[in-house]
Design a protein around this motif. Structure first.
Motif, PDB file in Angstrom:
ATOM      1  N   GLY A 332       0.824  -1.197   0.000  1.00 13.73           N
ATOM      2  CA  GLY A 332       0.000   0.000   0.000  1.00 13.73           C
ATOM      3  C   GLY A 332       0.862   1.252   0.000  1.00 13.73           C
ATOM      4  N   TRP A 333       0.631   2.098   0.997  1.00 13.58           N
ATOM      5  CA  TRP A 333       1.342   3.371   1.043  1.00 13.58           C
ATOM      6  C   TRP A 333       2.723   3.269   1.683  1.00 13.58           C
ATOM      7  N   GLU A 334       3.066   2.103   2.256  1.00 15.53           N
ATOM      8  CA  GLU A 334       4.332   2.006   2.966  1.00 15.53           C
ATOM      9  C   GLU A 334       5.518   2.203   2.015  1.00 15.53           C
ATOM     10  N   GLY A 335       6.647   2.521   2.583  1.00 19.84           N
ATOM     11  CA  GLY A 335       7.846   2.725   1.780  1.00 19.84           C
ATOM     12  C   GLY A 335       8.769   3.802   2.319  1.00 19.84           C
ATOM     13  N   ASN A 336       8.202   4.830   2.971  1.00 26.66           N
ATOM     14  CA  ASN A 336       9.022   5.888   3.582  1.00 26.66           C
ATOM     15  C   ASN A 336      10.013   6.503   2.601  1.00 26.66           C
ATOM     16  N   LEU A 337       9.541   6.794   1.398  1.00 23.34           N
ATOM     17  CA  LEU A 337      10.438   7.408   0.416  1.00 23.34           C
ATOM     18  C   LEU A 337      10.622   8.900   0.664  1.00 23.34           C
ATOM     19  N   ARG A 338       9.534   9.605   0.959  1.00 20.33           N
ATOM     20  CA  ARG A 338       9.602  11.053   1.078  1.00 20.33           C
ATOM     21  C   ARG A 338       8.900  11.570   2.323  1.00 20.33           C
ATOM     22  N   ALA A 339       9.547  12.518   2.982  1.00 20.95           N
ATOM     23  CA  ALA A 339       8.890  13.296   4.027  1.00 20.95           C
ATOM     24  C   ALA A 339       8.300  14.523   3.350  1.00 20.95           C
ATOM     25  N   VAL A 340       6.991  14.620   3.365  1.00 21.14           N
ATOM     26  CA  VAL A 340       6.289  15.725   2.711  1.00 21.14           C
ATOM     27  C   VAL A 340       5.234  16.248   3.678  1.00 21.14           C
ATOM     28  N   LYS A 341       5.185  17.549   3.835  1.00 17.83           N
ATOM     29  CA  LYS A 341       4.118  18.167   4.615  1.00 17.83           C
ATOM     30  C   LYS A 341       3.074  18.730   3.651  1.00 17.83           C
ATOM     31  N   ARG A 342       1.835  18.211   3.771  1.00 17.87           N
ATOM     32  CA  ARG A 342       0.748  18.688   2.919  1.00 17.87           C
ATOM     33  C   ARG A 342      -0.228  19.489   3.758  1.00 17.87           C
ATOM     34  N   ARG A 343      -0.780  20.521   3.152  1.00 17.75           N
ATOM     35  CA  ARG A 343      -1.692  21.394   3.887  1.00 17.75           C
ATOM     36  C   ARG A 343      -2.872  20.609   4.469  1.00 17.75           C
ATOM     37  N   ALA A 344      -3.394  19.636   3.708  1.00 12.83           N
ATOM     38  CA  ALA A 344      -4.573  18.885   4.135  1.00 12.83           C
ATOM     39  C   ALA A 344      -4.306  18.023   5.359  1.00 12.83           C
ATOM     40  N   GLU A 345      -3.040  17.715   5.630  1.00 10.12           N
ATOM     41  CA  GLU A 345      -2.685  16.849   6.750  1.00 10.12           C
ATOM     42  C   GLU A 345      -2.205  17.621   7.978  1.00 10.12           C
ATOM     43  N   GLU A 346      -2.312  18.935   7.927  1.00 11.95           N
ATOM     44  CA  GLU A 346      -1.860  19.757   9.042  1.00 11.95           C
ATOM     45  C   GLU A 346      -2.691  19.439  10.284  1.00 11.95           C
ATOM     46  N   GLY A 347      -2.000  19.208  11.393  1.00 13.00           N
ATOM     47  CA  GLY A 347      -2.671  18.854  12.631  1.00 13.00           C
ATOM     48  C   GLY A 347      -2.942  17.377  12.787  1.00 13.00           C
ATOM     49  N   LYS A 348      -2.742  16.604  11.712  1.00 12.59           N
ATOM     50  CA  LYS A 348      -2.972  15.156  11.764  1.00 12.59           C
ATOM     51  C   LYS A 348      -1.649  14.401  11.624  1.00 12.59           C
ATOM     52  N   VAL A 349      -0.934  14.680  10.555  1.00 14.93           N
ATOM     53  CA  VAL A 349       0.341  14.017  10.300  1.00 14.93           C
ATOM     54  C   VAL A 349       1.512  14.887  10.719  1.00 14.93           C
ATOM     55  N   HIS A 350       1.329  16.196  10.685  1.00 17.22           N
ATOM     56  CA  HIS A 350       2.416  17.118  11.032  1.00 17.22           C
ATOM     57  C   HIS A 350       1.853  18.326  11.752  1.00 17.22           C
ATOM     58  N   ASP A 351       2.759  19.138  12.292  1.00 14.13           N
ATOM     59  CA  ASP A 351       2.374  20.269  13.124  1.00 14.13           C
ATOM     60  C   ASP A 351       2.299  21.576  12.365  1.00 14.13           C
ATOM     61  N   GLY A 352       2.198  21.495  11.057  1.00 17.82           N
ATOM     62  CA  GLY A 352       2.093  22.701  10.247  1.00 17.82           C
ATOM     63  C   GLY A 352       3.392  23.048   9.555  1.00 17.82           C
ATOM     64  N   CYS A 353       3.288  23.796   8.490  1.00 18.62           N
ATOM     65  CA  CYS A 353       4.450  24.206   7.705  1.00 18.62           C
ATOM     66  C   CYS A 353       5.066  25.457   8.318  1.00 18.62           C
ATOM     67  N   LYS A 354       6.348  25.390   8.644  1.00 15.07           N
ATOM     68  CA  LYS A 354       7.041  26.531   9.246  1.00 15.07           C
ATOM     69  C   LYS A 354       7.698  27.424   8.181  1.00 15.07           C
ATOM     70  N   GLY A 355       7.652  26.951   6.950  1.00 17.15           N
ATOM     71  CA  GLY A 355       8.124  27.769   5.837  1.00 17.15           C
ATOM     72  C   GLY A 355       6.928  28.395   5.144  1.00 17.15           C
ATOM     73  N   HIS A 356       6.600  27.893   3.945  1.00 15.40           N
ATOM     74  CA  HIS A 356       5.414  28.374   3.249  1.00 15.40           C
ATOM     75  C   HIS A 356       4.910  27.301   2.294  1.00 15.40           C
ATOM     76  N   TYR A 357       3.631  27.345   2.006  1.00 17.55           N
ATOM     77  CA  TYR A 357       3.029  26.367   1.103  1.00 17.55           C
ATOM     78  C   TYR A 357       3.116  26.838  -0.349  1.00 17.55           C
ATOM     79  N   VAL A 358       3.402  25.896  -1.229  1.00 14.46           N
ATOM     80  CA  VAL A 358       3.313  26.099  -2.671  1.00 14.46           C
ATOM     81  C   VAL A 358       2.486  24.951  -3.221  1.00 14.46           C
ATOM     82  N   GLN A 359       1.364  25.263  -3.814  1.00 15.11           N
ATOM     83  CA  GLN A 359       0.446  24.244  -4.314  1.00 15.11           C
ATOM     84  C   GLN A 359       0.129  23.210  -3.232  1.00 15.11           C
ATOM     85  N   ASP A 360      -0.123  23.709  -2.016  1.00 17.78           N
ATOM     86  CA  ASP A 360      -0.522  22.884  -0.875  1.00 17.78           C
ATOM     87  C   ASP A 360       0.569  21.942  -0.383  1.00 17.78           C
ATOM     88  N   THR A 361       1.799  22.116  -0.856  1.00 20.06           N
ATOM     89  CA  THR A 361       2.938  21.348  -0.359  1.00 20.06           C
ATOM     90  C   THR A 361       3.909  22.300   0.321  1.00 20.06           C
TER      91      THR A 361
END
Length: 429
Positions: A332-361
């Motif tokens: 399935g989704w397993e693999g751990n290839l990339r650490a990516v912070k997505r806007r839709a996952e803020e508060g669930k998978v990560h604590d928010g973007c400390k830089g800035h979002y571009v196209q929700d990434t």
């Protein structure tokens, strides 16, 4: 600076935008700060004290904020250094490339890389020297829309290394999903012709950076995915359209993502089940040979080219064929290839973007460093040194320390990034 070169302070910021950090850490109590004159608030452009990076990795905040950078300063002229024709030894030493296998294990386990570039030449130099190892192989694809001077600089750098080559097949808009798929296929055709017996191929773009060392990547493959491909994703039918799992498909390397379940137009050939997911992968050599020669793979490629987002389903679809080399039909989704912070996952998978979002990434900022180094992923995306230069600089210094700490051969002085601190700076003045 007229040329990219190692500074006398040993901090290789020739591959990073020139930056001033107008700050100091509030690590001392007020009375201590009064007892000793504070360090200069305005540090030399391009100078980063190691204790600043260490504090950021620990999640501490700097005072007053990491906010004022030398954005108006010209970027280092790396072209003059890269074009130092006839003096490749000086260039590789000056850029601190590691040109010896650091262990027998690594020397006997070659990886191949496909790197697609369009901009941020300085970032590419930092990425390349972080992932470079003499036993590996590197196919560099420069986007056909890149400036001519950029392309010349990349070619000049690659010419100094026998295991780095530029893809002769140029794809325009290779940073898009369709262009990237063809660019990867083109590089694979050249990689399988190499006499170097690489075991896995990894695709990157110029905005990626490793979190794990070369040796750690090898250990991960051997312990978790021995002779198996990694193509995170799920079937595009039924509930899969709702994108279950830890997150939505990763953005295409170098760009945003659209829903690849749309725009198929016609049914896929050979009644294959279409999978959607990441455009990133980690593939065995035998699987790559299968992709380039199997009739079904060729038919699926022709079909995929007419779809909306081919790179986000082509690799995963083929990897679920039970008779494909190294296939993982039930993955399935397993693999751990990339650490990516997505806007839709803020508060669930990560604590928010400390830089800035571009196209929700998220384009990472210094405040994301503590989260990044805790990630189990092999690489992270996205970075933009032109706007957030401190992030890659800190990650690169930490990465190099880990690489050298794991070495089983004597290290060379020019492989080290000289430790820098406020105290070193003060003593030299």
């Amino acid at each position: 600076m007229g040329q990219l070169r190692a500074t006398k302070r040993g901090l290789l910021v020739g591959a990073a935008a020139c930056v001033c950090v107008f700050l100091y850490l509030r690590s001392s109590p007020p009375e201590a700060a009064q007892a000793e004159p504070p360090y200069p608030a305005a540090l030399e452009c391009g100078f980063y004290p190691d204790e600043l990076c260490s504090a950021l990795f620990e999640g501490k905040k700097a005072a007053p904020q990491i906010a004022t950078f030398c954005t108006n300063q010209p970027a280092p002229d790396i072209l003059g250094y890269v074009h130092d024709a006839g003096n490749c030894s000086r260039m590789s030493r000056g850029l601190r490339f590691i040109t010896t296998p650091l262990s027998a294990e690594e020397g006997n386990f070659s990886l191949a890389y496909i790197v697609t570039l369009r901009e941020e030449l300085a970032m590419f130099v930092q990425l390349l020297r972080a992932i470079y190892a003499p036993q590996n192989l590197y196919c560099i694809h420069v986007d056909g829309t890149a400036p001519r001077e950029y392309t010349r600089a990349v070619r000049a750098l690659a010419a100094c290394f026998g295991n780095i080559f530029i893809s002769p097949r140029t794809q325009e808009a290779a940073h898009t999903d369709r262009g990237r798929l063809q660019a990867d296929i083109d590089c694979m055709k050249d990689l399988v012709q190499s006499k170097r017996r690489w075991k896995y191929v990894i695709n990157l773009c110029g905005q990626d950076f490793p979190i794990k060392t070369n040796r750690e990547i090898i250990h991960y493959l051997r312990s978790k995915w021995n002779d198996k491909n990694i193509t995170p994703g799920v079937a595009s039918t039924g509930q899969a359209r709702a994108r279950p799992g830890p997150g939505p498909p990763e953005p295409s390397p170098g760009g945003g993502h659209a829903s690849p379940t749309e725009g198929f137009g016609r049914e896929p050939p050979h009644n294959v089940t279409v999978y959607v997911g990441s455009a990133y992968y980690l593939l065995t050599r035998r699987f790559v040979e299968f992709v380039l020669t199997d009739g079904r793979a060729k038919d699926v490629l022709q079909w995929a080219r007419a779809t909306l987002s081919p790179a986000q389903h082509y690799w995963g679809t083929l990897n679920r064929l039970k008779d494909a080399p190294g296939s993982t039909p039930d993955a399935g989704w397993e693999g751990n290839l990339r650490a990516v912070k997505r806007r839709a996952e803020e508060g669930k998978v990560h604590d928010g973007c400390k830089g800035h979002y571009v196209q929700d990434t998220c384009v990472y900022g210094p405040g994301d460093l503590a989260w990044l180094i805790q990630s189990p992923s092999l690489f992270a995306s996205k970075f933009a040194p032109s706007s957030e230069p401190l992030v890659v600089t800190c990650l690169e210094r930490r990465h190099r320390l880990r690489v050298l700490a794991q070495a089983e051969v004597p290290t060379q002085p020019h492989w080290h990034f000289q430790p820098e601190s406020h105290f070193n700076m003060k003593l030299r003045r």
